[in-house]
Motif scaffolding. Structure first.
Motif, PDB file in Angstrom:
ATOM      1  N   PRO A 129       0.819  -1.214   0.000  1.00  0.00           N
ATOM      2  CA  PRO A 129       0.000   0.000   0.000  1.00  0.00           C
ATOM      3  C   PRO A 129       0.852   1.262   0.000  1.00  0.00           C
ATOM      4  O   PRO A 129       1.984   1.262   0.488  1.00  0.00           O
ATOM      5  CB  PRO A 129      -0.804  -0.106   1.312  1.00  0.00           C
ATOM      6  CG  PRO A 129      -0.755  -1.549   1.686  1.00  0.00           C
ATOM      7  CD  PRO A 129       0.561  -2.050   1.190  1.00  0.00           C
ATOM      8  N   LEU A 130       0.302   2.328  -0.515  1.00  0.00           N
ATOM      9  CA  LEU A 130       0.974   3.627  -0.494  1.00  0.00           C
ATOM     10  C   LEU A 130       1.197   4.084   0.945  1.00  0.00           C
ATOM     11  O   LEU A 130       2.285   4.522   1.321  1.00  0.00           O
ATOM     12  CB  LEU A 130       0.140   4.654  -1.261  1.00  0.00           C
ATOM     13  CG  LEU A 130       0.675   6.080  -1.346  1.00  0.00           C
ATOM     14  CD1 LEU A 130       1.976   6.114  -2.120  1.00  0.00           C
ATOM     15  CD2 LEU A 130      -0.369   6.988  -2.006  1.00  0.00           C
ATOM     16  N   TYR A 131       0.169   3.991   1.758  1.00  0.00           N
ATOM     17  CA  TYR A 131       0.243   4.335   3.179  1.00  0.00           C
ATOM     18  C   TYR A 131      -0.806   3.514   3.896  1.00  0.00           C
ATOM     19  O   TYR A 131      -1.977   3.518   3.495  1.00  0.00           O
ATOM     20  CB  TYR A 131      -0.010   5.830   3.387  1.00  0.00           C
ATOM     21  CG  TYR A 131      -0.080   6.262   4.836  1.00  0.00           C
ATOM     22  CD1 TYR A 131       0.934   5.943   5.725  1.00  0.00           C
ATOM     23  CD2 TYR A 131      -1.170   6.983   5.313  1.00  0.00           C
ATOM     24  CE1 TYR A 131       0.867   6.337   7.051  1.00  0.00           C
ATOM     25  CE2 TYR A 131      -1.238   7.392   6.641  1.00  0.00           C
ATOM     26  CZ  TYR A 131      -0.215   7.061   7.507  1.00  0.00           C
ATOM     27  OH  TYR A 131      -0.285   7.451   8.823  1.00  0.00           O
ATOM     28  N   ALA A 132      -0.397   2.785   4.918  1.00  0.00           N
ATOM     29  CA  ALA A 132      -1.327   1.844   5.547  1.00  0.00           C
ATOM     30  C   ALA A 132      -0.995   1.657   7.011  1.00  0.00           C
ATOM     31  O   ALA A 132       0.096   2.004   7.481  1.00  0.00           O
ATOM     32  CB  ALA A 132      -1.277   0.490   4.830  1.00  0.00           C
ATOM     33  N   ILE A 133      -1.950   1.095   7.729  1.00  0.00           N
ATOM     34  CA  ILE A 133      -1.769   0.650   9.099  1.00  0.00           C
ATOM     35  C   ILE A 133      -1.683  -0.870   9.076  1.00  0.00           C
ATOM     36  O   ILE A 133      -2.553  -1.535   8.506  1.00  0.00           O
ATOM     37  CB  ILE A 133      -2.917   1.134   9.996  1.00  0.00           C
ATOM     38  CG1 ILE A 133      -2.913   2.652  10.071  1.00  0.00           C
ATOM     39  CG2 ILE A 133      -2.794   0.531  11.401  1.00  0.00           C
ATOM     40  CD1 ILE A 133      -4.111   3.232  10.774  1.00  0.00           C
ATOM     41  N   TYR A 134      -0.642  -1.410   9.694  1.00  0.00           N
ATOM     42  CA  TYR A 134      -0.396  -2.838   9.711  1.00  0.00           C
ATOM     43  C   TYR A 134      -0.639  -3.388  11.116  1.00  0.00           C
ATOM     44  O   TYR A 134      -0.317  -2.728  12.104  1.00  0.00           O
ATOM     45  CB  TYR A 134       1.041  -3.131   9.299  1.00  0.00           C
ATOM     46  CG  TYR A 134       1.373  -2.691   7.892  1.00  0.00           C
ATOM     47  CD1 TYR A 134       1.205  -3.549   6.806  1.00  0.00           C
ATOM     48  CD2 TYR A 134       1.842  -1.404   7.639  1.00  0.00           C
ATOM     49  CE1 TYR A 134       1.501  -3.146   5.518  1.00  0.00           C
ATOM     50  CE2 TYR A 134       2.126  -0.983   6.353  1.00  0.00           C
ATOM     51  CZ  TYR A 134       1.960  -1.847   5.290  1.00  0.00           C
ATOM     52  OH  TYR A 134       2.233  -1.439   4.009  1.00  0.00           O
ATOM     53  N   ARG A 135      -1.220  -4.566  11.193  1.00  0.00           N
ATOM     54  CA  ARG A 135      -1.405  -5.241  12.471  1.00  0.00           C
ATOM     55  C   ARG A 135      -0.717  -6.591  12.430  1.00  0.00           C
ATOM     56  O   ARG A 135      -1.079  -7.468  11.644  1.00  0.00           O
ATOM     57  CB  ARG A 135      -2.896  -5.422  12.787  1.00  0.00           C
ATOM     58  CG  ARG A 135      -3.113  -5.921  14.222  1.00  0.00           C
ATOM     59  CD  ARG A 135      -4.580  -6.022  14.607  1.00  0.00           C
ATOM     60  NE  ARG A 135      -5.187  -7.261  14.141  1.00  0.00           N
ATOM     61  CZ  ARG A 135      -6.117  -7.332  13.191  1.00  0.00           C
ATOM     62  NH1 ARG A 135      -6.524  -6.245  12.570  1.00  0.00           N
ATOM     63  NH2 ARG A 135      -6.620  -8.513  12.846  1.00  0.00           N
ATOM     64  N   LEU A 136       0.312  -6.731  13.246  1.00  0.00           N
ATOM     65  CA  LEU A 136       1.046  -7.968  13.356  1.00  0.00           C
ATOM     66  C   LEU A 136       0.633  -8.695  14.625  1.00  0.00           C
ATOM     67  O   LEU A 136       0.382  -8.067  15.654  1.00  0.00           O
ATOM     68  CB  LEU A 136       2.559  -7.707  13.388  1.00  0.00           C
ATOM     69  CG  LEU A 136       3.158  -6.996  12.171  1.00  0.00           C
ATOM     70  CD1 LEU A 136       4.635  -6.755  12.400  1.00  0.00           C
ATOM     71  CD2 LEU A 136       2.935  -7.813  10.908  1.00  0.00           C
ATOM     72  N   GLU A 137       0.599 -10.020  14.560  1.00  0.00           N
ATOM     73  CA  GLU A 137       0.266 -10.828  15.724  1.00  0.00           C
ATOM     74  C   GLU A 137       1.327 -11.913  15.890  1.00  0.00           C
ATOM     75  O   GLU A 137       1.973 -12.292  14.918  1.00  0.00           O
ATOM     76  CB  GLU A 137      -1.120 -11.447  15.584  1.00  0.00           C
ATOM     77  CG  GLU A 137      -2.246 -10.422  15.521  1.00  0.00           C
ATOM     78  CD  GLU A 137      -3.628 -11.041  15.392  1.00  0.00           C
ATOM     79  OE1 GLU A 137      -3.699 -12.292  15.328  1.00  0.00           O
ATOM     80  OE2 GLU A 137      -4.619 -10.284  15.366  1.00  0.00           O
ATOM     81  N   VAL A 138       1.480 -12.379  17.123  1.00  0.00           N
ATOM     82  CA  VAL A 138       2.421 -13.476  17.370  1.00  0.00           C
ATOM     83  C   VAL A 138       1.647 -14.724  17.762  1.00  0.00           C
ATOM     84  O   VAL A 138       0.648 -14.669  18.472  1.00  0.00           O
ATOM     85  CB  VAL A 138       3.444 -13.120  18.468  1.00  0.00           C
ATOM     86  CG1 VAL A 138       4.409 -12.068  17.970  1.00  0.00           C
ATOM     87  CG2 VAL A 138       2.776 -12.665  19.747  1.00  0.00           C
ATOM     88  N   SER A 139       2.147 -15.848  17.291  1.00  0.00           N
ATOM     89  CA  SER A 139       1.539 -17.138  17.607  1.00  0.00           C
ATOM     90  C   SER A 139       2.269 -17.764  18.790  1.00  0.00           C
ATOM     91  O   SER A 139       3.261 -17.224  19.295  1.00  0.00           O
ATOM     92  CB  SER A 139       1.605 -18.051  16.387  1.00  0.00           C
ATOM     93  OG  SER A 139       2.945 -18.197  15.949  1.00  0.00           O
ATOM     94  N   ALA A 140       1.819 -18.934  19.192  1.00  0.00           N
ATOM     95  CA  ALA A 140       2.431 -19.611  20.348  1.00  0.00           C
ATOM     96  C   ALA A 140       3.850 -20.056  20.041  1.00  0.00           C
ATOM     97  O   ALA A 140       4.200 -20.277  18.885  1.00  0.00           O
ATOM     98  CB  ALA A 140       1.570 -20.811  20.712  1.00  0.00           C
TER      99      ALA A 140
END
Length: 274
Positions: A263-274
């Motif tokens: 994306p040109l400009y975006a909000i990213y959401r990262l998650e961690v697994s077990a």
């Protein structure tokens, strides 16, 4: 603090841009108002009338739009984990506690020492569940310095970083996200905004940032690169910010992503697994 503008170094000086947008942006975009109860007073005490920043309508809109996303993400996370800790890394003078406080959560607002000196004067900690801490994301021990969980078996935490990552060096961004992936309990979330790699080195072309000495140093080249930083880390979502600003952005952004893969400009959401 007197009503004169305190001296800030390059990147910290950019905190005025979102502060003015939250304080005054409803004048330009009434339907995007975030109803920030504290921004106007903080801006005034800094001796800034906001007029310079309001000339940049795109940044005002972008700040209001991304505030809504960060706020909604935090509220959704706390609905699942009401006793969790939310840490705002590079908080500037933003005040998400006003929207997120459920009476049980813990809030950490953290930034460079020069910013926190101003923050403590303008917006001190509100109660025992609210901590104001110094933060240096280039330091290897930043996770422990914030008192974040020492065990992966602890309750999930949410980290957010708004208007910060684009100013960091690529190695720093990589190290921060890898630390999060390595140390965070399963189910933890890290939300941040970023411009694509084409913005690197072009801060002087930005209508607001050009008035500071800050420079853009990082932006993702492919969304998939965020998944490759650590086995526990995965990209849960990316949300473009400017799509409803006008028809140009609405049609440009999907085309831009199709051509560039990001994306040109975006909000990213990262998650961690077990």
């Amino acid at each position: 603090m007197t009503s004169t503008a305190p001296a800030l170094s390059a990147v910290p000086s950019t905190l005025r841009i979102p502060l003015a947008a939250r304080a005054l942006g409803a004048r330009l975009f009434p339907n995007m108002a975030v109803d920030d109860r504290y921004a106007a007073a903080a801006l005034a005490r800094m001796g800034d009338d906001g007029a310079q920043w309001l000339q940049d309508r795109q940044s005002v809109y972008g700040t209001l739009a991304r505030t809504q996303v960060f706020r909604a993400t935090g509220q959704a996370f706390l609905a699942r984990h009401p006793h969790a800790t939310v840490a705002n890394l590079g908080c500037g003078l933003s005040d998400y506690l006003q929207w997120l406080d459920n009476g049980d959560m813990q809030m950490i607002d953290a930034d460079l020492p020069e910013v926190m000196t101003i923050r403590r004067e303008l917006s001190p900690a509100r109660h025992a569940r609210h901590r104001l801490l110094e933060l240096d994301l280039t330091a290897a021990d930043w996770w422990d310095a914030l008192g974040l969980p020492t065990s992966r078996d602890a309750d999930p935490v949410m980290l957010m970083s708004e208007g910060v990552f684009m100013y960091l060096q690529p190695d720093t961004v990589t190290a921060v996200l890898q630390t999060f992936a390595e140390r965070a309990p399963a189910g933890s979330v890290f939300t941040f905004d970023a411009m694509c790699w084409l913005s690197i080195g072009r801060a002087k072309q930005h209508t607001s940032v050009k008035h500071t000495d800050a420079q853009f140093h990082w932006g993702p080249r492919r969304e998939n690169e965020l998944n490759q930083l650590h086995p526990r880390l995965h990209l849960a979502a990316s949300q473009q910010v400017m799509g409803d600003y006008n028809l140009f952005y609405r049609y440009l952004q999907p085309l831009f992503k199709a051509l560039t893969g990001v994306p040109l400009y975006a909000i990213y959401r990262l998650e961690v697994s077990a």
